[in-house]
Design an enzyme around this catalytic site. Structure first.
Site, mmCIF file in Angstrom:
data_model
loop_
_atom_site.group_PDB
_atom_site.id
_atom_site.type_symbol
_atom_site.label_atom_id
_atom_site.label_comp_id
_atom_site.label_asym_id
_atom_site.label_seq_id
_atom_site.Cartn_x
_atom_site.Cartn_y
_atom_site.Cartn_z
ATOM 1 C CD GLN A 20 -1.169 -0.114 3.726
ATOM 2 O OE1 GLN A 20 -1.593 -1.237 3.978
ATOM 3 N NE2 GLN A 20 -1.509 0.932 4.452
ATOM 4 C CB CYS A 26 -4.956 -1.403 5.220
ATOM 5 S SG CYS A 26 -6.019 -0.470 6.339
ATOM 6 C CG HIS A 164 -3.553 -2.814 9.246
ATOM 7 N ND1 HIS A 164 -3.453 -1.938 8.200
ATOM 8 C CD2 HIS A 164 -2.785 -3.888 8.909
ATOM 9 C CE1 HIS A 164 -2.662 -2.439 7.268
ATOM 10 N NE2 HIS A 164 -2.236 -3.623 7.664
ATOM 11 C CG ASN A 185 -0.135 -6.405 6.562
ATOM 12 O OD1 ASN A 185 -0.918 -5.568 6.126
ATOM 13 N ND2 ASN A 185 0.612 -6.196 7.626
#
Lengths: 250, 99
Positions: A20, A26, A164, A185
């Protein structure tokens, strides 16, 4: 339920771990990865989708580009928008300088979903059952995870509700560290275990470790909802078929 | 021990980290400021990794010159509103004995 699940092996996760950059997007990465997963599971096609389309076009309904957002609202946008295009057509730039590009849908590949649902909250067994069926978007409190490199993360956690947005792509058990969630992630492949985190699972608190079980959400897609041809191309095709039939009849 | 590394050694690690992570600092004194943050982060990493009962490792990476606040401001971004979880579904509710 299976003891272990890993949707990367199931082919439902884009192999390239996305990044990102310094943009709080996110939520867009969690949303595209969840839709990439359910689309592959229902159609067999793994198509990498556009986070930038969400950042530029899904504004004001809970999502605010690099300032932050949640995958749950991105799913609602994708339904309203009639689908989401690939990141080849609408590549990621990692900022919110551009306006929403009007994508020529007739000639563009895009993926559709039928909606989204929320897993029963604060219930890791239901979350496990959901992940056994498809990748699931979750909020975790990740402010203390910046320098995580490997192992099963057991804390500290920065808050109780999550800050997140990431994607659970599986779960398993480590002989030394116990049960874990396998989490994709969006901080690039250099972070964590090749871009992934293993987070403690079956925590004694109902919220799950670092709020993982507070609000899991997943997109729904019936295998009938086609998504490779846009309606106008479909009409063109239909017209072409009618032409052919009429020519053969003459 | 590692945590008593001398300044020169940490400085060397910092220079190497800058190259590996493609960092370049423009502002006057920015590099020195970032070095202080880097040292604090390195100290935290080594304290954690020196715990024999740790379940995971910490290490240097792209975020090692950021303060906790800078990291939080730039790299998180998940927002949760109570309303968004109103549509809880039964599809995946776990029942005892589920196969």
């Amino acid at each position: 339920l299976p003891d272990e699940v890993d949707w990367r092996e199931g082919g439902a996760v884009v192999p390239r771990v996305k990044k990102q950059g310094d943009c709080g997007s996110c939520w867009a990465f969690a949303a595209t990865a969840a839709v990439e997963g359910i689309n592959q599971i229902t159609t067999g096609e793994l198509i990498s989708l556009s986070e930038q389309e969400l950042i530029d076009c899904d504004r004001g309904n809970g999502n605010f580009g690099c300032v932050g957002g949640g995958a749950v609202w991105a799913f609602e946008f994708i339904v309203r928008n009639g689908g989401i295009v690939t990141d080849e057509v609408y590549p990621y730039v990692g900022n919110t300088s551009a306006a929403c590009k009007a994508i020529e849908m007739p000639t563009t590949r895009f993926v559709t979903i039928d909606g989204h649902e929320v897993v029963p909250e604060k219930d890791e067994m239901s979350l496990m059952k959901a992940v056994a069926h498809q990748p699931v978007s979750v909020m975790i409190s990740a402010a203390n995870m910046s320098d995580y490199t490997s192992g099963v993360y057991k804390g500290p956690c920065s808050n109780l509700w999550g800050d997140h947005n990431v994607l659970i792509v599986g779960y398993g058990t480590s002989s030394e560290e116990g049960d874990y969630w396998l989490i994709r992630n969006s901080w690039g492949p250099e972070w964590g275990e090749g871009g992934y985190l293993r987070l403690q699972r079956n925590f004694h608190e109902s919220t799950g470790k670092c709020a993982v079980a507070v609000a899991p959400v997943y997109p729904i897609k019936s295998s009938s909802s086609s998504n490779l041809l846009s309606p106008s191309v479909f009409k063109l095709l239909l017209l072409f078929v009618f032409k052919l039939v009429s020519l053969t009849l003459l | 021990t590692k945590s008593q590394r001398n300044e020169a050694e940490v400085q060397k690690m910092y220079e190497q980290w800058i190259v590996e992570n493609g960092k370049n600092y423009n502002g006057l004194g920015e590099k020195e400021r970032r070095f202080k943050v880097f040292k604090d982060n390195l100290k935290r990493i080594e304290e954690h990794n020196s715990d024999p009962n740790r379940s995971y490792e910490r290490g240097l990476n792209q975020f090692s010159d950021l303060t906790a606040d800078e990291f939080r401001a730039n790299y998180l971004g998940g927002k949760m509103e109570g309303t968004s979880v109103s549509d809880v579904a039964e599809r995946y509710r776990y029942m005892e004995g589920d196969i």
